[in-house]
Design a protein around this motif. Structure first.
Motif, PDB file in Angstrom:
ATOM      1  N   LEU A  50      47.068  35.939  41.394  1.00 43.35           N
ATOM      2  CA  LEU A  50      46.220  35.084  42.208  1.00 43.35           C
ATOM      3  C   LEU A  50      46.982  33.972  42.911  1.00 43.35           C
ATOM      4  O   LEU A  50      47.042  33.922  44.146  1.00 43.35           O
ATOM      5  CB  LEU A  50      45.106  34.485  41.339  1.00 43.35           C
ATOM      6  N   LEU A  51      47.591  33.055  42.160  1.00 45.60           N
ATOM      7  CA  LEU A  51      48.132  31.836  42.752  1.00 45.60           C
ATOM      8  C   LEU A  51      49.530  31.995  43.337  1.00 45.60           C
ATOM      9  O   LEU A  51      49.853  31.357  44.341  1.00 45.60           O
ATOM     10  CB  LEU A  51      48.135  30.710  41.709  1.00 45.60           C
ATOM     11  N   CYS A  52      50.382  32.804  42.712  1.00 44.78           N
ATOM     12  CA  CYS A  52      51.793  32.874  43.150  1.00 44.78           C
ATOM     13  C   CYS A  52      52.187  34.226  43.726  1.00 44.78           C
ATOM     14  O   CYS A  52      52.953  34.290  44.667  1.00 44.78           O
ATOM     15  CB  CYS A  52      52.709  32.523  41.974  1.00 44.78           C
ATOM     16  N   ARG A  53      51.741  35.294  43.132  1.00 48.46           N
ATOM     17  CA  ARG A  53      51.990  36.655  43.611  1.00 48.46           C
ATOM     18  C   ARG A  53      53.465  36.892  43.973  1.00 48.46           C
ATOM     19  O   ARG A  53      53.811  37.132  45.134  1.00 48.46           O
ATOM     20  CB  ARG A  53      51.070  36.964  44.794  1.00 48.46           C
ATOM     21  N   ARG A  92      54.438  39.839  30.616  1.00 48.15           N
ATOM     22  CA  ARG A  92      55.224  38.603  30.622  1.00 48.15           C
ATOM     23  C   ARG A  92      54.532  37.438  31.333  1.00 48.15           C
ATOM     24  O   ARG A  92      54.815  36.280  31.029  1.00 48.15           O
ATOM     25  CB  ARG A  92      56.558  38.859  31.341  1.00 48.15           C
ATOM     26  N   GLN A  93      53.656  37.737  32.271  1.00 45.76           N
ATOM     27  CA  GLN A  93      53.103  36.702  33.135  1.00 45.76           C
ATOM     28  C   GLN A  93      51.601  36.560  32.951  1.00 45.76           C
ATOM     29  O   GLN A  93      50.910  37.518  32.607  1.00 45.76           O
ATOM     30  CB  GLN A  93      53.389  37.043  34.601  1.00 45.76           C
ATOM     31  N   SER A  94      51.104  35.377  33.219  1.00 47.20           N
ATOM     32  CA  SER A  94      49.670  35.139  33.237  1.00 47.20           C
ATOM     33  C   SER A  94      49.067  35.750  34.495  1.00 47.20           C
ATOM     34  O   SER A  94      49.603  35.561  35.594  1.00 47.20           O
ATOM     35  CB  SER A  94      49.398  33.635  33.211  1.00 47.20           C
ATOM     36  N   PRO A  95      47.954  36.459  34.398  1.00 46.34           N
ATOM     37  CA  PRO A  95      47.304  36.992  35.608  1.00 46.34           C
ATOM     38  C   PRO A  95      46.943  35.912  36.612  1.00 46.34           C
ATOM     39  O   PRO A  95      46.917  36.171  37.810  1.00 46.34           O
ATOM     40  CB  PRO A  95      46.052  37.679  35.045  1.00 46.34           C
ATOM     41  N   LEU A  96      46.673  34.695  36.134  1.00 42.56           N
ATOM     42  CA  LEU A  96      46.331  33.594  37.034  1.00 42.56           C
ATOM     43  C   LEU A  96      47.425  33.375  38.063  1.00 42.56           C
ATOM     44  O   LEU A  96      47.145  33.175  39.258  1.00 42.56           O
ATOM     45  CB  LEU A  96      46.102  32.317  36.218  1.00 42.56           C
ATOM     46  N   PHE A  97      48.687  33.413  37.628  1.00 40.56           N
ATOM     47  CA  PHE A  97      49.802  33.168  38.536  1.00 40.56           C
ATOM     48  C   PHE A  97      50.347  34.467  39.133  1.00 40.56           C
ATOM     49  O   PHE A  97      50.742  34.493  40.302  1.00 40.56           O
ATOM     50  CB  PHE A  97      50.912  32.420  37.798  1.00 40.56           C
ATOM     51  N   ASN A 113      68.120  32.880  45.781  1.00 44.01           N
ATOM     52  CA  ASN A 113      66.663  32.956  45.776  1.00 44.01           C
ATOM     53  C   ASN A 113      66.274  34.034  44.781  1.00 44.01           C
ATOM     54  O   ASN A 113      66.374  35.224  45.077  1.00 44.01           O
ATOM     55  CB  ASN A 113      66.117  33.286  47.161  1.00 44.01           C
ATOM     56  N   CYS A 114      65.837  33.628  43.605  1.00 46.06           N
ATOM     57  CA  CYS A 114      65.576  34.578  42.520  1.00 46.06           C
ATOM     58  C   CYS A 114      64.102  34.952  42.474  1.00 46.06           C
ATOM     59  O   CYS A 114      63.438  34.812  41.426  1.00 46.06           O
ATOM     60  CB  CYS A 114      66.056  34.003  41.193  1.00 46.06           C
ATOM     61  N   THR A 115      63.612  35.433  43.584  1.00 44.92           N
ATOM     62  CA  THR A 115      62.289  35.998  43.838  1.00 44.92           C
ATOM     63  C   THR A 115      61.520  35.108  44.805  1.00 44.92           C
ATOM     64  O   THR A 115      61.442  33.893  44.641  1.00 44.92           O
ATOM     65  CB  THR A 115      61.464  36.216  42.557  1.00 44.92           C
ATOM     66  N   THR A 116      60.950  35.759  45.802  1.00 43.01           N
ATOM     67  CA  THR A 116      60.051  35.090  46.735  1.00 43.01           C
ATOM     68  C   THR A 116      58.620  35.239  46.239  1.00 43.01           C
ATOM     69  O   THR A 116      58.188  36.342  45.907  1.00 43.01           O
ATOM     70  CB  THR A 116      60.173  35.689  48.143  1.00 43.01           C
ATOM     71  N   MET A 117      57.905  34.119  46.163  1.00 44.51           N
ATOM     72  CA  MET A 117      56.493  34.148  45.799  1.00 44.51           C
ATOM     73  C   MET A 117      55.653  34.108  47.074  1.00 44.51           C
ATOM     74  O   MET A 117      56.006  33.407  48.026  1.00 44.51           O
ATOM     75  CB  MET A 117      56.159  32.976  44.882  1.00 44.51           C
ATOM     76  N   CYS A 118      54.557  34.858  47.076  1.00 43.71           N
ATOM     77  CA  CYS A 118      53.758  35.039  48.294  1.00 43.71           C
ATOM     78  C   CYS A 118      52.296  34.700  48.035  1.00 43.71           C
ATOM     79  O   CYS A 118      51.419  35.571  48.073  1.00 43.71           O
ATOM     80  CB  CYS A 118      53.893  36.472  48.788  1.00 43.71           C
ATOM     81  N   PRO A 119      52.010  33.438  47.782  1.00 39.82           N
ATOM     82  CA  PRO A 119      50.623  33.051  47.540  1.00 39.82           C
ATOM     83  C   PRO A 119      49.799  33.164  48.808  1.00 39.82           C
ATOM     84  O   PRO A 119      50.325  33.114  49.916  1.00 39.82           O
ATOM     85  CB  PRO A 119      50.746  31.595  47.082  1.00 39.82           C
ATOM     86  N   PRO A 120      48.478  33.306  48.676  1.00 36.49           N
ATOM     87  CA  PRO A 120      47.626  33.318  49.869  1.00 36.49           C
ATOM     88  C   PRO A 120      47.625  31.955  50.535  1.00 36.49           C
ATOM     89  O   PRO A 120      47.928  30.942  49.933  1.00 36.49           O
ATOM     90  CB  PRO A 120      46.243  33.669  49.300  1.00 36.49           C
TER      91      PRO A 120
END
Length: 301
Positions: free
Chosen positions: A70-73, A62-67, A7-14
Motif C-alpha cells: 500500500l504505502l511504499c510498494r 518479511r514485510q508488512s502488507p501496509l508498506f 540505490n538499494c531498491t526504488t519504492m513506488c508509492p501512489p
C-alpha cells in the motif's frame, strides 16, 4: 576513502508528483533507498542496507502488507540489493566488515542478513525500540525477520557525550571504524534515529536518513515538502517536537556550512541523482552504469 552511492531498491508509492515532487512522468512516485558503500583501509563499510535478498525472495514473509502493498510498494529486484551491487564492484559479502545504520526501519535494515559477519553500529535507543516493538506502528515498521540472525550489534548512547560536530552532538569513537565516520543523533522519525557523517576528499557527507524526505525541506529560505511526504512523515514520526527541531538545525547546517558539508536524505531521488553524478565525475566506477541500466529511478507503469 572511496565512497559509492547505492540505490538499494526504488519504492513506488501512489501519488506521483504529489509524493516525490518530480515532473515528466505519470503514475507512481519514485523514492530511492540511498545507501553508501565506503572503501576503507580495513574493509568495506555500508551505511544502511536498503532491502535485501530475502526481501526479494520472500517479500510477504518479511514485510508488512501496509508498506509492501500500500504505502511504499518497493520494486524488489535482486540486482538492486546491496550485496549484488557490492559483488558487481568486485567484492564479496565478507569484505563488508561494518554496517552503520541510521535506524532499523524495514527499508533501511533489510540487507543485514546478506552480511552475516559484519558488525552493526547503531544508537542504543534505536536497538531498544526496535526489539521492544511496543506500538502497533512499531510492529509494522520494525521487522525482526530481517535481522533475526544478527549477532554483532554494537550500540552507542544517544546522549551524554561531549563530542560535537558542527554544533551537533555526535559519537566519534565507533568501534573498529576510522575517525572519519560519525554517528550524529537526529531523533524524531524514530527514537534512536541518527545521521551518519563521512569525511571524503571533498569534505563531509551527511547521510541524514529519514530526518527529512524531500530536498525542499532543506531550503534555508523557503521550506517546502510534497503533500504525500508531509503526511507520511507525520504518520511515521515518534517525536514530533524533536523531528522539527532537527529539521531546523539541519537547515541551519546547510545554510552556514553548505560548502563543507554535503547533506542528503535516504529517499529523495533528485538528491540521489546529484550524488551519483558527483561520483561519476570523480570516479569512473562500474557502479554508475549498473544503477542506470539495472535499477531505473522511474518506476515501471
Amino acid at each position: 576513502m572511496r565512497i559509492h552511492h547505492l540505490n538499494c531498491t526504488t519504492m513506488c508509492p501512489p501519488g506521483g508528483r504529489l509524493m516525490d515532487g518530480r515532473r515528466g512522468f505519470r503514475g507512481p512516485a519514485a523514492l530511492t533507498c540511498h545507501c553508501l558503500l565506503v572503501e576503507a583501509a580495513n574493509g568495506l563499510i555500508l551505511v544502511d542496507t536498503g532491502f535485501g535478498l530475502e526481501d526479494v525472495l520472500h517479500p510477504h514473509a518479511r514485510q508488512s502488507p501496509l508498506f509492501l502493498d500500500l504505502l511504499c510498494r518497493p520494486q524488489l529486484y535482486e540486482g538492486s540489493t546491496a550485496i549484488r551491487q557490492v559483488e558487481r564492484l568486485g567484492f564479496k559479502a565478507e569484505d563488508v566488515r561494518d554496517i552503520v545504520l541510521t535506524h532499523l526501519d524495514f527499508d533501511h535494515a533489510g540487507g543485514l542478513d546478506d552480511f552475516p559477519h559484519a558488525r552493526v553500529h547503531l544508537l542504543a535507543d534505536e536497538y531498544r525500540a526496535a526489539t521492544a516493538r511496543k506500538s502497533p506502528l512499531d510492529r509494522q515498521r520494525y521487522r525482526p525477520a530481517q535481522w533475526l540472525h544478527e549477532a554483532h550489534w554494537v550500540t552507542y548512547p544517544t546522549g551524554g557525550t561531549n563530542e560535537r560536530w558542527y554544533g551537533f552532538e555526535c559519537v566519534r569513537d565507533l568501534k573498529g571504524l576510522p575517525p572519519e565516520i560519525l554517528l550524529v543523533p537526529l531523533t524524531g522519525h524514530t527514537l534512536g534515529h541518527a545521521g551518519v557523517a563521512v569525511r571524503s576528499e571533498d569534505g563531509w557527507l551527511l547521510h541524514a536518513g529519514d530526518a527529512y524526505f524531500f530536498h525542499g525541506e532543506m531550503d534555508p529560505d523557503r521550506y517546502r515538502c510534497t503533500p504525500g511526504l508531509h503526511l507520511y512523515q507525520r504518520l511515521m514520526q515518534k517525536d514530533r517536537r524533536q523531528r522539527w527541531h532537527n529539521l531546523r538545525r539541519l537547515r541551519v547546517l546547510k545554510k552556514s556550512h553548505g560548502e563543507e558539508v554535503t547533506l542528503f536524505c535516504a529517499h529523495d531521488s533528485l538528491e540521489f541523482e546529484r550524488m551519483e553524478a558527483r561520483e561519476k565525475r570523480t570516479d569512473a566506477s562500474p557502479l554508475a552504469s549498473f544503477v542506470t541500466s539495472e535499477q531505473p529511478l522511474q518506476p515501471s507503469l
